[in-house]
Design an enzyme around this catalytic site. Sequence first.
Site, PDB file in Angstrom:
ATOM      1  N   ARG A 250      84.971  19.679 -77.802  1.00 13.26           N
ATOM      2  CA  ARG A 250      84.455  19.592 -76.429  1.00 13.26           C
ATOM      3  C   ARG A 250      83.399  18.491 -76.328  1.00 13.26           C
ATOM      4  O   ARG A 250      83.332  17.774 -75.320  1.00 13.26           O
ATOM      5  CB  ARG A 250      83.866  20.950 -76.007  1.00 13.26           C
ATOM      6  CG  ARG A 250      84.899  22.067 -75.962  1.00 13.26           C
ATOM      7  CD  ARG A 250      84.302  23.370 -75.438  1.00 13.26           C
ATOM      8  NE  ARG A 250      85.282  24.444 -75.578  1.00 13.26           N
ATOM      9  CZ  ARG A 250      85.287  25.336 -76.562  1.00 13.26           C
ATOM     10  NH1 ARG A 250      84.328  25.302 -77.482  1.00 13.26           N
ATOM     11  NH2 ARG A 250      86.226  26.258 -76.637  1.00 13.26           N
TER      12      ARG A 250
ATOM     13  N   GLN B 150      85.825  24.027 -82.437  1.00 12.13           N
ATOM     14  CA  GLN B 150      86.297  23.762 -81.077  1.00 12.13           C
ATOM     15  C   GLN B 150      85.167  23.187 -80.209  1.00 12.13           C
ATOM     16  O   GLN B 150      85.418  22.360 -79.333  1.00 12.13           O
ATOM     17  CB  GLN B 150      86.846  25.037 -80.443  1.00 12.13           C
ATOM     18  CG  GLN B 150      88.168  25.499 -81.040  1.00 12.13           C
ATOM     19  CD  GLN B 150      88.015  26.225 -82.356  1.00 12.13           C
ATOM     20  OE1 GLN B 150      87.290  27.204 -82.443  1.00 12.13           O
ATOM     21  NE2 GLN B 150      88.681  25.759 -83.398  1.00 12.13           N
TER      22      GLN B 150
ATOM     23  N   LEU C 231      89.181  30.541 -84.260  1.00 13.91           N
ATOM     24  CA  LEU C 231      89.141  30.008 -82.902  1.00 13.91           C
ATOM     25  C   LEU C 231      88.012  30.698 -82.150  1.00 13.91           C
ATOM     26  O   LEU C 231      87.816  31.902 -82.302  1.00 13.91           O
ATOM     27  CB  LEU C 231      90.467  30.274 -82.173  1.00 13.91           C
ATOM     28  CG  LEU C 231      91.683  29.450 -82.585  1.00 13.91           C
ATOM     29  CD1 LEU C 231      92.935  30.000 -81.913  1.00 13.91           C
ATOM     30  CD2 LEU C 231      91.504  27.994 -82.223  1.00 13.91           C
ATOM     31  N   ASP C 232      87.268  29.944 -81.330  1.00 22.64           N
ATOM     32  CA  ASP C 232      86.230  30.587 -80.540  1.00 22.64           C
ATOM     33  C   ASP C 232      86.840  31.191 -79.267  1.00 22.64           C
ATOM     34  O   ASP C 232      88.034  31.049 -78.994  1.00 22.64           O
ATOM     35  CB  ASP C 232      85.069  29.631 -80.233  1.00 22.64           C
ATOM     36  CG  ASP C 232      85.483  28.441 -79.367  1.00 22.64           C
ATOM     37  OD1 ASP C 232      86.436  28.572 -78.581  1.00 22.64           O
ATOM     38  OD2 ASP C 232      84.836  27.380 -79.459  1.00 22.64           O
ATOM     39  N   VAL C 233      86.022  31.868 -78.485  1.00 21.98           N
ATOM     40  CA  VAL C 233      86.543  32.661 -77.366  1.00 21.98           C
ATOM     41  C   VAL C 233      87.109  31.802 -76.240  1.00 21.98           C
ATOM     42  O   VAL C 233      87.891  32.295 -75.420  1.00 21.98           O
ATOM     43  CB  VAL C 233      85.445  33.591 -76.804  1.00 21.98           C
ATOM     44  CG1 VAL C 233      85.051  34.618 -77.836  1.00 21.98           C
ATOM     45  CG2 VAL C 233      84.216  32.788 -76.365  1.00 21.98           C
TER      46      VAL C 233
END
Length: 269
Positions: free
Chosen positions: A207, A203, A59-61
Site C-alpha cells: 500500500r 501488505q 495476510l492482513d485483514v
Amino acid sequence: LNAAPGRPPRQHVRFLPASAGDDGRVTGLVATKVPVLADHPLVRGPRFRHLKIGAGHRLDVKASGVFVLGIGHGNKLLTDLYNCHLTKVAFFLPFFKAYTVGGLFGKATDDFSDTGKLVEKTTFDHITREKLERILAVIQGTNHKALLMYSNIDMKTQEAYELAVKGLIRPMGKSPPIITAIRCLQFTLPEFQLEIHCLHETQQYLRKVVHEIGLELKSSAVCTQVRRIRDGVFTLDDALLRTQWNLQSVQKAIWDCQLKVKTELERTL
C-alpha cells in the site's frame, strides 16, 4: 473430522454362556465375536481433540487471496517449500509471492488505503500510462540492484551468470522487502491496477508503494485492493472459497496439491 463417518469398532472373541436348558442351568460356553466397548463413541469420546495447523505467509485483514496452511506433516513441507527457489513466472523473474494491487489517484489517507482518514486531495489529469510505466521501471531497477546486493553472490563469477539465466538469484538471508517485478495491468484514470512480484513484503508495504507512486507522479494515490494471486506453487486455482471450507473440499485440496508440492521439492532441493 469428528462428524465424518468413523471406522467400525474392533471385534474381539468372548466366551459367552450357551442357552440354558429346561432346568435353567448353563450347558456350556460359546465363542462369539463382540464389539470392543473401548471403541464405542460414548466411551472413546471425540477421535480428534487436537490438530496441528501452521500458517504460511500471512495476510492482513484488508487483503485477500491465496493463504497457504499446513496440516500435520504439511507443516514441515511448508517450511521446506519456502526454503527452496520457487518457479519462475511470465516475465522471467523468481518470486515468492505475486499480488494484484489496485490504486486510485487523487487522494491520500493516513494508512495509504482508500478506507483510511483522508488527509489530502490532488489533481491527476496530467498522469498518463507512459509516465506510470516509467516510474514502475525505476522501481524495478532499484529493487533489482538491492536483490543483487542481498544475494551475496559475486556478479563476476560463472555461478552468478548461471543463476541469473535460470532466474534463481534471491536473498540468502534476511532482507528488506524487495520487488522482483512490477507492471501495469490496467490504467483508466483515476484508477489503475498493478501486478507485483516480491519477497519479504507485507501488505502494508505494498500500500505504501502505491502511495509513493502517486508522489513520484506529482499527485497522490491510495490503495484500493491487495490480492495475493500466487504463493510459491499455489495459485488462486488451488484456493478454497469461504463457502468451501468443509472436510470434503479440504481433503480434495490436499490430495490435489500433494503431487505439485512433491514435484517442486524434488526439483529444487
